[in-house]
Design a protein around this motif. Structure first.
Motif, PDB file in Angstrom:
ATOM      1  N   ILE A 154       0.795  -1.231   0.000  1.00  0.00           N
ATOM      2  CA  ILE A 154       0.000   0.000   0.000  1.00  0.00           C
ATOM      3  C   ILE A 154       0.828   1.282   0.000  1.00  0.00           C
ATOM      4  O   ILE A 154       0.256   2.369   0.044  1.00  0.00           O
ATOM      5  CB  ILE A 154      -0.936   0.038   1.229  1.00  0.00           C
ATOM      6  CG1 ILE A 154      -0.126   0.046   2.528  1.00  0.00           C
ATOM      7  CG2 ILE A 154      -1.914  -1.121   1.223  1.00  0.00           C
ATOM      8  CD1 ILE A 154      -0.933   0.410   3.751  1.00  0.00           C
ATOM      9  N   ALA A 171      -2.280   3.467  -1.381  1.00  0.00           N
ATOM     10  CA  ALA A 171      -3.394   3.063  -0.523  1.00  0.00           C
ATOM     11  C   ALA A 171      -4.721   3.072  -1.260  1.00  0.00           C
ATOM     12  O   ALA A 171      -5.535   2.137  -1.126  1.00  0.00           O
ATOM     13  CB  ALA A 171      -3.460   3.995   0.693  1.00  0.00           C
ATOM     14  N   GLU A 172      -4.973   4.101  -2.058  1.00  0.00           N
ATOM     15  CA  GLU A 172      -6.230   4.198  -2.793  1.00  0.00           C
ATOM     16  C   GLU A 172      -6.334   3.095  -3.850  1.00  0.00           C
ATOM     17  O   GLU A 172      -7.394   2.473  -4.021  1.00  0.00           O
ATOM     18  CB  GLU A 172      -6.340   5.575  -3.451  1.00  0.00           C
ATOM     19  CG  GLU A 172      -7.705   5.902  -4.000  1.00  0.00           C
ATOM     20  CD  GLU A 172      -8.728   6.303  -2.937  1.00  0.00           C
ATOM     21  OE1 GLU A 172      -9.933   6.248  -3.240  1.00  0.00           O
ATOM     22  OE2 GLU A 172      -8.318   6.670  -1.815  1.00  0.00           O
ATOM     23  N   ALA A 208      -6.947  -0.213  -2.149  1.00  0.00           N
ATOM     24  CA  ALA A 208      -8.337  -0.319  -1.694  1.00  0.00           C
ATOM     25  C   ALA A 208      -9.262  -0.632  -2.865  1.00  0.00           C
ATOM     26  O   ALA A 208     -10.214  -1.417  -2.721  1.00  0.00           O
ATOM     27  CB  ALA A 208      -8.754   0.966  -1.002  1.00  0.00           C
ATOM     28  N   THR A 213      -8.844  -4.248  -3.609  1.00  0.00           N
ATOM     29  CA  THR A 213      -9.516  -5.014  -2.558  1.00  0.00           C
ATOM     30  C   THR A 213     -11.022  -5.063  -2.808  1.00  0.00           C
ATOM     31  O   THR A 213     -11.653  -6.107  -2.649  1.00  0.00           O
ATOM     32  CB  THR A 213      -9.237  -4.402  -1.178  1.00  0.00           C
ATOM     33  OG1 THR A 213      -7.829  -4.291  -0.978  1.00  0.00           O
ATOM     34  CG2 THR A 213      -9.823  -5.254  -0.073  1.00  0.00           C
ATOM     35  N   TYR A 237      -4.883   3.370   3.882  1.00  0.00           N
ATOM     36  CA  TYR A 237      -5.528   2.240   3.205  1.00  0.00           C
ATOM     37  C   TYR A 237      -6.854   1.877   3.876  1.00  0.00           C
ATOM     38  O   TYR A 237      -7.875   1.710   3.185  1.00  0.00           O
ATOM     39  CB  TYR A 237      -4.592   1.033   3.214  1.00  0.00           C
ATOM     40  CG  TYR A 237      -5.257  -0.259   2.799  1.00  0.00           C
ATOM     41  CD1 TYR A 237      -5.583  -0.511   1.471  1.00  0.00           C
ATOM     42  CD2 TYR A 237      -5.568  -1.236   3.755  1.00  0.00           C
ATOM     43  CE1 TYR A 237      -6.195  -1.706   1.095  1.00  0.00           C
ATOM     44  CE2 TYR A 237      -6.173  -2.432   3.380  1.00  0.00           C
ATOM     45  CZ  TYR A 237      -6.487  -2.657   2.058  1.00  0.00           C
ATOM     46  OH  TYR A 237      -7.091  -3.836   1.699  1.00  0.00           O
ATOM     47  N   THR A 238      -6.862   1.740   5.175  1.00  0.00           N
ATOM     48  CA  THR A 238      -8.104   1.338   5.851  1.00  0.00           C
ATOM     49  C   THR A 238      -9.184   2.402   5.691  1.00  0.00           C
ATOM     50  O   THR A 238     -10.364   2.073   5.581  1.00  0.00           O
ATOM     51  CB  THR A 238      -7.856   1.031   7.335  1.00  0.00           C
ATOM     52  OG1 THR A 238      -7.193   2.137   7.967  1.00  0.00           O
ATOM     53  CG2 THR A 238      -6.972  -0.207   7.486  1.00  0.00           C
ATOM     54  N   ALA A 264      -9.485   4.390   3.016  1.00  0.00           N
ATOM     55  CA  ALA A 264      -9.962   4.247   1.635  1.00  0.00           C
ATOM     56  C   ALA A 264     -10.848   3.007   1.500  1.00  0.00           C
ATOM     57  O   ALA A 264     -11.876   3.035   0.812  1.00  0.00           O
ATOM     58  CB  ALA A 264      -8.784   4.173   0.675  1.00  0.00           C
ATOM     59  N   LEU A 265     -10.470   1.935   2.175  1.00  0.00           N
ATOM     60  CA  LEU A 265     -11.251   0.701   2.099  1.00  0.00           C
ATOM     61  C   LEU A 265     -12.625   0.885   2.730  1.00  0.00           C
ATOM     62  O   LEU A 265     -13.620   0.343   2.232  1.00  0.00           O
ATOM     63  CB  LEU A 265     -10.497  -0.433   2.789  1.00  0.00           C
ATOM     64  CG  LEU A 265     -11.055  -1.837   2.602  1.00  0.00           C
ATOM     65  CD1 LEU A 265     -11.062  -2.222   1.129  1.00  0.00           C
ATOM     66  CD2 LEU A 265     -10.256  -2.845   3.412  1.00  0.00           C
ATOM     67  N   SER A 288     -10.733  -5.246   7.667  1.00  0.00           N
ATOM     68  CA  SER A 288      -9.298  -5.019   7.497  1.00  0.00           C
ATOM     69  C   SER A 288      -8.639  -4.935   8.862  1.00  0.00           C
ATOM     70  O   SER A 288      -9.264  -4.534   9.843  1.00  0.00           O
ATOM     71  CB  SER A 288      -9.027  -3.736   6.704  1.00  0.00           C
ATOM     72  OG  SER A 288      -9.552  -2.603   7.378  1.00  0.00           O
TER      73      SER A 288
END
Length: 251
Positions: A167, A184-185, A188, A191, A226-227, A229-230, A239
């Motif tokens: 990420i 990160a985006e 995500a 994912t 990341y989290t 964006a997710l 996550s």
């Protein structure tokens, strides 16, 4: 009965994946140099790893393919090793005796374990992996860029139980800020396409040292990007951000 699935990050992209009684090690990295630092403590050293059923390596960069450390630490060189040709050639030269070359969308099966190389993109030739055993499916993203072909994985392999993705959006300053790892985006978004039960970020604590960070690399070291964006793109996916050595069980 569902086969137990647990993952424990050793550091960086080096993961211990346990599917039932099977133990799989990914992208080993156990030493440091002046410009390669894990940025986090190693959960375990090579001598304490124990036996593995498989070693899975995405590409030959030192921080993912620290074969010399494995050899020096007494790792069993007969352990089945899966990777692209660039990795297996290097591994054979280091004394590994059970190497399996797989490129994108090729599979190798050993007992109940099947390892499929999936597409990847990085500064050198790289593959990612789908690892399957006991009715469980794990995606391991190495340190690849976002590759659109990876969206095909659920259609090809069914439900993904666990996705492990890089990420940090690593960019190479001397190469005009060339990006070589998904950020990160982008992670995500991948994912969301994979729609796993659990997603784990990795490859974010790495740094190049005080000087190296200024003149060689630029990256994002905050896994919360990341989290966050997710949570926007795939709120149904659980996550976890964990310290090295902390096991995560996927139900």
């Amino acid at each position: 009965m569902t086969t137990p699935l647990t993952v424990t990050r050793i550091a960086h992209a080096c993961q211990l994946i346990e599917i039932g009684e099977l133990r799989i090690l990914t992208d080993p990295w156990f030493t440091e140099t002046a410009t390669y630092h894990q940025g986090e403590p190693l959960a375990v050293d090579v001598a304490s790893l124990g036996q593995f059923d498989a070693l899975v390596i995405s590409h030959e960069h030192y921080d993912h393919c620290d074969l010399d450390a494995l050899v020096a630490g007494g790792f069993d060189l007969g352990t089945p090793l899966f990777g692209p040709g660039t990795v297996t050639t290097l591994a054979a030269s280091r004394g590994f005796t059970n190497v399996h070359t797989i490129e994108a969308w090729e599979s190798a099966t050993l007992g109940e374990l099947t390892v499929t190389a999936t597409p990847g993109q990085h500064g050198v030739h790289e593959v990612t992996f789908v690892i399957q055993a006991g009715g469980r499916t794990v995606f391991f993203g190495g340190d690849s860029l976002r590759v659109p072909e990876l969206d095909e994985i659920p259609g090809r392999f069914g439900k993904v139980d666990l996705a492990i993705l890089p990420i940090n959006g690593l960019c190479v300053r001397p190469a005009n800020m060339l990006q070589v790892v998904m950020d990160a985006e982008q992670a995500a978004a991948l994912t969301a396409a994979l729609d796993p039960t659990v997603a784990l970020p990795h490859h974010y604590a790495f740094h190049s040292g005080r000087l190296g960070d200024q003149i060689i690399t630029k990256c994002d070291q905050d896994p919360r990007h990341y989290t966050d964006a997710l949570a926007r793109l795939a709120p149904q996916v659980a996550s976890r951000i964990v310290l090295p050595g902390t096991p995560v069980m996927v139900l």
